[in-house]
Motif scaffolding. Structure first.
Motif, PDB file in Angstrom:
ATOM      1  N   SER A   1       2.072   6.677  -1.511  1.00 28.10           N
ATOM      2  CA  SER A   1       1.698   6.229  -0.262  1.00 28.10           C
ATOM      3  C   SER A   1       0.208   6.356   0.378  1.00 28.10           C
ATOM      4  N   THR A   2      -0.076   7.739  -0.211  1.00 28.44           N
ATOM      5  CA  THR A   2      -1.459   8.093   0.065  1.00 28.44           C
ATOM      6  C   THR A   2      -2.696   7.278  -0.682  1.00 28.44           C
ATOM      7  N   ASP A   3      -2.388   7.111  -1.999  1.00 21.23           N
ATOM      8  CA  ASP A   3      -3.097   6.081  -2.721  1.00 21.23           C
ATOM      9  C   ASP A   3      -3.323   4.612  -2.090  1.00 21.23           C
ATOM     10  N   LEU A   4      -2.341   3.996  -1.639  1.00 23.36           N
ATOM     11  CA  LEU A   4      -2.284   2.830  -1.117  1.00 23.36           C
ATOM     12  C   LEU A   4      -3.148   2.864   0.345  1.00 23.36           C
ATOM     13  N   SER A   5      -2.886   3.765   1.047  1.00 30.65           N
ATOM     14  CA  SER A   5      -3.696   3.969   2.094  1.00 30.65           C
ATOM     15  C   SER A   5      -5.103   4.089   1.946  1.00 30.65           C
ATOM     16  N   LEU A   6      -5.606   4.909   1.074  1.00 33.70           N
ATOM     17  CA  LEU A   6      -6.944   4.971   0.379  1.00 33.70           C
ATOM     18  C   LEU A   6      -7.463   3.617   0.059  1.00 33.70           C
TER      19      LEU A   6
END
Length: 806
Positions: free
Chosen positions: A562-567
């Motif tokens: 989910s952090t990757d998707l936010s980035l």
């Protein structure tokens, strides 16, 4: 609750369907063990409501018909204080009766049963004892079982988690192992000692669950999370050595407290770190995805064990916190919950970030807690002496000041935790933070596109990375990394329509999360499968879709968190903002130029069909796809001149093409040393699987017979690897870059390419999937089955068939 005459509700159609998917043994165990646990759980609840007490003292029967004698030992972990002084008893006293019932010839279990049947004064039972030939009455304190109440919640949570995993689909060996160990834990924590027959039933359940729990728990840890466990005889036997826990428990209840208790706790003391040691061993051998699953279990252990630990520390400082120790066991259900997440949705949240945030706040909580208990009272006393402030008021003010430091301290501490323990996460966060400003300095669309694609390729290392730009009535690739030919998408395609309506990335992989349910259409779905796209990131300007990014699986094997998707969303927003600076006509012209740079030579596979005027229909159909690749082509080409390489590749392609056509297949694509062919399209082909395997075997032999003259004299022999898969694919004309090509795209194409790449690892000339082998008939002779082979980009290992290299 259950009672006499009660009728269980009929299972719903969904529950019936789920039960029908279980294996017969699994179904039998669920239908037998779960109702038994329900009965035990209800009895345990009844025991707590009734306020039951147990007489946990050790007795010794010296002769068959003598009275039992007190040894002076008792259950130290259920009695808060020594029960003997309050009753005027001591070691060597003989118990004559309890609650008016004679104890001659009665052992420990019989004594417990008689105490359990007494319903008089709470937590005390009348006894008559004999000392020096004189009999005296007294009242023996009994121990309350209130301390096990929090365990009932843990028992319920364990059963709920195990049932959920068993009934959500066909259980894997890991899920099955967890179900068995959870059932034992649930029975173990459902304590219902009572009078008469109930006591003996409880002892049987308690002893059985204690005997089986650790062996089955080790079995689960050995299998979690990838179902891979060494199947040697030693690994099947050694976990059962911990079944001695039940033996020591039996010794304890039979009256030998000291031996039983020491053995019981020694077994737990060895088994608990043993489970952690096996989990650590599995973690070190696991890939990145499996490690994410194991981190969830680690978080569950941490979250369920830390509250009792902190509560016990506080209790040691101040006995008034004793109630907090029992309340802290309410955190126990967090462990089964974390196991469910690890198995079903391990990518629900970014576990790395959850762990770093949790660790940061807990470190600060420990420091602040210690400061509040130690430093604050002293500082408040100093302030009171110098400023005349009330000590109580000073403690409140200083405690609030300490708490106010938590947030800024967390902001500084968490990045340091990431830097030391989560280096890849730290590098990605900082890499994206450095990439975004560089995108703002781009002078044109070409530079912006190349920096975006190259930056994501460097930071995430996806197997494929394609940047699509809107151009007239379609979206075309303007940056591409990866071997697959990126097709164009029409502006009115379902994929583009889906991306227009969202700002967040579209996730297609089911690795640890539920993939987005978006209407993509058969062509878009097959095209994205061929590209191996796991994430599609829309780039929007207001309500218009300007571009989008397709990213394949990470080469590291990790998942998109989910952090990757936010980035990635932050990158897309930056790209969209920068595109506003460029002239629209100039952008379209540069997109055309970048598209031209991606041209690839794609040989025609359907010349005969076109020459006859037949229409090439597009759609999904079952085909057999063959991939072939020259082994060692890079080192081969490095030592030869361009003319020699060109001559060799021409002879290779001519040989392979003739073999494919002779067996009824269609050559779709040549890409340097690699070739893709389709059997069963554009024309129907009976026994397409057999034809593909026969062609593959002939290609291996024919290419090996080609002689390549070396520039330094001597001959070189070529070798190839062939991968073949059968399944559904989208077949037809596809807009690729600047021209229409005929191809087959989708999951089957991807699988065939993966199997070809596995030929080196499996030391095989051909690798085929089970569907192809089953239908290949005689052409499948000589293939060997390789069980549970991990395939890159796929979560589950698969059985494959390999033809050993000659």
């Amino acid at each position: 609750t259950m009672g006499h005459g009660s009728v269980s509700p009929a299972p719903s159609p969904r529950e019936t369907a789920r039960l029908s998917r279980l294996a017969p043994l699994d179904k039998a165990l669920v239908l037998i063990l779960v109702p038994i646990w329900i009965v035990c759980f209800v009895l345990a609840l009844r025991t707590q409501v009734k306020g039951f007490g147990i007489g946990g003292v050790e007795l010794r029967v010296e002769a068959g018909e003598s009275y039992p004698v007190l040894t002076g030992e008792y259950f130290t972990y259920i009695y808060e204080t020594d029960p003997f002084p309050a009753a005027g008893l001591r070691a060597g006293d003989a118990l004559v009766s309890v609650a008016g019932r004679d104890l001659q010839g009665v052992g420990s279990i019989g004594f417990y049963a008689r105490v359990a049947q007494y319903e008089g004064e709470e937590f005390s039972v009348p006894v008559v004892f004999e000392r020096d030939g004189v009999r005296r009455p007294t009242s023996l304190p009994t121990a309350s079982l209130a301390f096990i109440r929090p365990m009932l919640l843990s028992s319920f949570a364990s059963i709920a988690a195990a049932l959920f995993l068993m009934l959500r689909g066909r259980p894997t060996p890991t899920v099955r192992a967890y179900f068995y160990s959870s059932m034992c834990l649930a029975f173990f924590r459902s304590q219902f000692p009572g009078g008469g027959l109930q006591l003996y039933v409880w002892l049987a359940v308690f002893w059985t669950s204690a005997t089986l729990y650790f062996p089955l728990a080790f079995r689960f840890v050995l299998r979690f999370p990838d179902d891979c466990v060494p199947e040697s005889r030693w690994h099947r036997i050694w976990p059962w050595s911990f079944a001695v826990l039940g033996l020591f428990l039996a010794v304890q209840f039979l009256g030998h407290f000291r031996i039983g208790m020491r053995g019981f706790f020694a077994t737990i003391a060895i088994a608990s770190p043993g489970l952690l040691a096996v989990a650590t061993w599995k973690y070190r051998r696991a890939d990145l995805v499996a490690r994410r699953q194991m981190k969830w279990v680690l978080l569950g252990i941490y979250a369920s064990a830390l509250p009792p630990l902190l509560a016990s520390i506080l209790t040691n400082f101040d006995s008034r916190f004793g109630w907090l120790f029992w309340v802290s066991f309410l955190a126990a259900p967090l462990l089964p919950l974390s196991i469910v997440i690890a198995v079903v949705r391990f990518n629900l949240f970014d576990i790395d970030r959850v762990l770093s945030v949790t660790a940061s706040y807990n470190i600060l909580a420990f420091v602040l807690g210690a400061g509040t208990l130690v430093a604050v009272p002293r500082l408040a006393g100093v302030a009171s002496a110098f400023a005349g402030v009330d000590p109580g008021t000073g403690q409140v003010v200083l405690s609030l000041a300490f708490a106010a430091l938590a947030i800024p301290a967390h902001r500084r501490l968490r990045p340091q935790i990431d830097r030391v323990f989560l280096k890849e996460r730290y590098a990605l966060d900082h890499g994206i933070a450095e990439l975004l400003p560089t995108l703002s300095s781009c002078s044109d669309m070409r530079e912006l596109t190349e920096r975006t694609g190259a930056g994501l390729q460097r930071l995430l290392r996806p197997e494929t990375c394609v940047v699509y730009a809107g151009m007239e009535q379609s979206y075309v690739p303007v940056f591409a990394e990866g071997r697959a030919v990126p097709p164009a998408f029409e502006a009115d395609s379902p994929l583009v329509g889906t991306l227009r309506g969202r700002r967040a990335p579209l996730t297609l992989s089911d690795a640890g999360r539920r993939p987005d349910q978006a209407p993509l259409g058969p062509f878009a779905r097959a095209a994205l499968e061929t590209l191996g796209a796991e994430v599609v990131v829309p780039v929007r300007q207001d309500e218009a879709l300007t571009a989008f990014l397709c990213l394949g699986p990470k080469r590291s094997g990790d998942v998109y968190t989910s952090t990757d998707l936010s980035l990635l969303t932050a990158v897309a927003e930056t790209v969209a903002r920068e595109l506003r600076r460029f002239d629209q006509e100039e952008t379209i012209r540069e997109a055309h130029e970048m598209q031209d740079s991606l041209r690839r030579y794609v040989p025609g596979a359907v010349a005969e069909q076109l020459a006859s005027g037949a229409e090439l229909s597009s759609g999904e159909r079952e085909v057999t796809v063959l991939f072939v690749d020259i082994r060692g082509y890079t080192s081969f080409s490095e030592t030869r001149g361009a003319e020699e390489i060109f001559s060799t590749v021409n002879r290779y392609t001519e040989t392979v093409s003739q073999i494919v056509q002779r067996h009824g297949g269609s050559v779709v694509e040549f890409n340097g040393d690699g070739m893709m062919a389709v059997f069963g399209a554009p024309r129907e082909l009976a026994h397409k699987e057999r034809a593909a395997v026969e062609a593959g075997r002939e290609i291996v032999e024919a290419v090996a017979a080609l002689t390549v003259e070396g520039s330094s004299g001597g001959d070189t022999r070529l070798a190839v690897g062939v991968g073949i898969a059968t399944g559904e694919a989208f077949v037809g004309n596809i807009q690729a870059v600047d021209r229409m090509i005929w191809s087959a795209i989708g999951n089957t194409t991807n699988l065939a390419a993966r199997l070809q790449s596995l030929t080196r690892e499996l030391d095989a000339s051909l690798v085929i999937d089970p569907a192809t082998w089953e239908r290949a008939q005689g052409a499948g002779a000589g293939f060997e089955m390789r069980s549970d082979v991990p395939i890159r980009g796929r979560r589950r290992a698969q059985n494959l068939y390999a033809l050993p290299s000659a």
